[in-house]
Write an enzyme that holds these catalytic residues in place. Structure first.
Site, short mmCIF file in Angstrom:
data_model
loop_
_atom_site.label_atom_id
_atom_site.label_comp_id
_atom_site.label_asym_id
_atom_site.label_seq_id
_atom_site.Cartn_x
_atom_site.Cartn_y
_atom_site.Cartn_z
CB SER A 111 -0.96 -0.04 1.19
OG SER A 111 -2.00 0.87 1.02
CG ASP A 133 -7.20 -2.13 -3.27
OD1 ASP A 133 -7.86 -1.38 -2.52
OD2 ASP A 133 -5.97 -2.29 -3.15
CG HIS A 177 -5.96 -2.30 0.29
ND1 HIS A 177 -5.21 -1.69 -0.69
CD2 HIS A 177 -5.39 -1.96 1.47
CE1 HIS A 177 -4.22 -1.01 -0.13
NE2 HIS A 177 -4.31 -1.16 1.18
#
Length: 690
Positions: free
Chosen positions: A540, A626, A661
């Site tokens: 991320s 995501d 995600h």
């Protein structure tokens, strides 16, 4: 041998601050991207084929490691207790807990009657999940009278949750599928109403509703609406159960609204928002307790206020610049403060009857300590969890009056584990500006420190998130094969306080990257490893870190594992339709309206700084649904890397077509993703024979 996938170009130019921002692959983002996140079959066929080609190419490159991947998967699984359960948490006449059955991907949720010890299943996630490839269960929450159960389910990874309420004894559905919620559920003490948050069309939590159970959700009452797109809102119930609390805020500013719970429509502001002022409130024992950074208290203090005069704040826990105050809980007789001192978490217990206080202490050089779930208010017991990189997780009940830890559970490693075989240390590393960076290092005692060992270096460094020095049994599949594992506690987190965070954001962001590079150089200079033997890993916002180091210091790294990487920062932060863009301006900067911020961010944006040079071996992962780091970021990045790289190193994309995600949702399905990262690391390190 499959051909290397290639994505066609279609030039797009954004004119900004007197220059052109060029993107040859912007076309792969669809205008109806929200539809795609909810239903990937709506994806442009050309893009879908490209992603499928990338996944097939990855499989082809790793096909000779199929047996090793299975072996590592079985190792990972073998360290997890198959039939396991959490420690029950008492709430009146019941104690609530969860457990896994043999080979189960998801838990059952149960309760025990404390009077007759009768056990009953109140929710079986395995049954609920059987028709879905992805299943994320959130906020399993029972009513205060123990009659009803509310829960949220996301079935594709897009973080759109559907809320359902059931009667526990009959399992009859009382309210079915309130759609598009965030996951949080708050029960009114009257057990007839729940409060929940709804996402807007851009996936932002901006409205809080009250729902009378069993009624038509279309008639739910709007309690609060946040008009500022940069602010996200969430409800909670005060510890006293007297007040409904609504928090709204961004990354550096917060505001609370509150009302008497029996008059929840009459909501008022506790303290109006002021830029860069943060505060958190709770109510107990007829007092409001306020964790806040007002009056220049960057690392926070605790104040109190009477409900009759909420504007008169008095210091309760005075400011100490060396203590970062993180959170608190108030019970009938105890004030529990969670803080970080010298980079390590502490729990301070304050007796509300006589104001005496003491710390819960542990002796390891580095560790992770946290407060766990708490239902009851009038109790001397709190639940704490403890671990270190080489100490399996341990759950204690702590008696605040007797100052005594009561062991409730120690994490079992069924395949075996001997702590004395491993060494763990924390060192301080001089960064480029002589700031000292905490670096955690752990390895098998038989691993020679002569510079020959491969090393995995993990980093994150954003949003004030602290990477814990906690136990993960997964890592031993690398450590037992001769790897050294290290965690760089770089600026951008809060490991050393609020300033540690502020010195790694906005116009200080490059400190995050340079800290990580300094840690890598330290590990080489001190013979833990050598240049070209380090594999860096981050996900991320940690993927942004991976992108920067691959552009600027490819010589240091043998490989990069970039998981759901945020690498296209300029285009993303200029796209105000995306869920997080507006609220994250305080984290990264206002590219659109501030030329200096634009210039600075563009100078480190990984996607915009790909260049003709050699790159490390790279495994890049994503999730097709995501909403945080969307599928087009890593897809565009790998296409551009393929265009510019001048080496023959391995570069692969693994796009999970059934998740978002956080990757796969099942406890064992997730291990396939871990095993993939590990065989990549072993392959490029020439360790596949072990």
């Amino acid at each position: 041998m499959k051909l290397v996938p290639k994505l066609r170009k279609e030039k797009k130019v954004i004119n900004i601050h007197g220059e052109e921002l060029v993107d040859d692959y912007a076309w792969i983002k669809q205008q109806d991207w929200q539809t795609v996140l909810k239903n990937p079959s709506k994806l442009n066929k050309e893009v879908l084929k490209y992603i499928e080609d990338e996944n097939n190419y990855k499989s082809e490159q790793l096909k000779d490691l199929t047996d090793l991947k299975k072996k590592i998967f079985n190792e990972l699984k073998g360290r997890i207790k198959d039939k396991d359960s959490s420690v029950p948490v008492k709430d009146g006449k019941f104690s609530y807990y969860s457990k896994y059955l043999e080979d189960a991907e998801y838990p059952q949720f149960l309760r025990i009657n404390n009077l007759d010890n009768k056990e009953e299943i109140i929710l079986d996630a395995n049954q609920k999940s059987k028709d879905f490839k992805f299943f994320n269960l959130s906020s399993v929450s029972h009513s205060h009278d123990h009659k009803y159960l509310a829960y949220n389910v996301d079935t594709n990874g897009s973080e759109h949750y559907d809320l359902t309420i059931e009667e526990i004894l009959t399992q009859k559905i009382i309210t079915k599928k309130i759609e598009n919620t965030t996951g949080e559920i708050i029960w009114h003490p009257n057990n007839k109403i729940i409060f929940y948050t709804v996402l807007d069309n851009n996936h932002r939590p901006n409205k809080i509703f009250a729902h009378k159970i069993g009624s038509n959700p279309a008639n739910d009452e709007l309690i609060y609406e946040e008009k500022d797109a940069a602010y996200f809102c969430y409800p909670s119930l005060s510890q006293s159960k007297d007040y409904l609390l609504i928090r709204t805020g961004d990354h550096q500013t917060s505001e609370y609204w509150f009302s008497q719970i029996n008059d929840y429509k009459n909501i008022q502001c506790f303290k109006k928002r002021t830029d860069r002022e943060e505060y958190e409130i709770d109510h107990a024992n007829d007092i409001f307790y306020i964790l806040n950074n007002l009056d220049g208290c960057k690392n926070f203090k605790v104040s109190t206020a009477e409900p009759s005069n909420i504007n008169d704040w008095k210091d309760y826990i005075k400011y100490n610049p060396n203590h970062l105050l993180l959170d608190f809980t108030v019970l009938k007789k105890w004030f529990i403060l969670f803080q970080r001192v010298d980079g390590l978490n502490q729990i301070l217990i304050k007796n509300l009857e006589n104001s005496e206080e003491h710390l819960i202490k542990f002796d390891d050089e580095t560790y992770e300590l946290s407060l766990s779930g708490q239902y009851e208010f009038d109790t001397d017991l709190i639940r704490i969890s403890y671990s270190s990189p080489i100490t399996p997780g341990t759950v204690y009940d702590y008696n605040c009056r007797e100052k005594k830890k009561i062991l409730r559970k120690t994490q079992e490693i069924p395949s075996g584990y001997e702590k004395n075989n491993y060494i763990c240390k924390r060192v301080l590393v001089d960064s480029h500006d002589k700031e000292q960076i905490p670096l955690t290092i752990f390895y098998h005692k038989n691993t020679p420190l002569n510079g020959e060992a491969p090393l995995l270096l993990y980093g994150y460094g954003s949003y004030g998130i602290t990477i814990p020095d906690s136990f993960s049994s997964n890592r031993f599949s690398l450590i037992d094969r001769g790897f050294i594992y290290a965690i760089a506690h770089i600026r951008g987190g809060r490991e050393k306080g609020q300033e540690w965070y502020e010195n790694g954001k906005l116009m200080n962001k490059k400190n995050t990257f340079l800290d990580f590079i300094s840690c890598a150089e330290y590990l080489c200079d001190n013979q833990y490893t050598s240049k070209g033997k380090i594999i860096a890993q981050g996900g991320s916002a940690g993927g942004l870190l991976m992108g920067y180091i691959s552009n600027e210091r490819p010589d240091l790294f043998l490989g990069i594992i970039a998981q759901v990487p945020f690498v296209d920062i300029c285009n993303t932060m200029l796209d105000e339709d995306l869920p997080l863009t507006v609220t994250e301006i305080p984290e990264w900067g206002d590219l659109k309206n501030n030329k200096q911020a634009y210039k600075y961010i563009k100078s480190y944006s990984p996607y915009d700084n790909v260049k003709k040079q050699n790159y490390p071996n790279m495994l890049i992962t994503g999730g097709i649904t995501d909403p945080r780091v969307t599928y087009w970021e890593m897809t565009k990045w790998i296409a551009k890397l393929r265009e510019y790289k001048t080496d023959k190193n391995l570069i692969m994309l693994d796009m999970n077509m059934d998740a978002g995600h956080s990757g796969a949702s099942g406890r064992y399905d997730y291990l396939n993703e871990v095993a993939l990262a590990y065989i990549f690391a072993l392959k490029i390190s020439n360790k596949t024979a072990s």
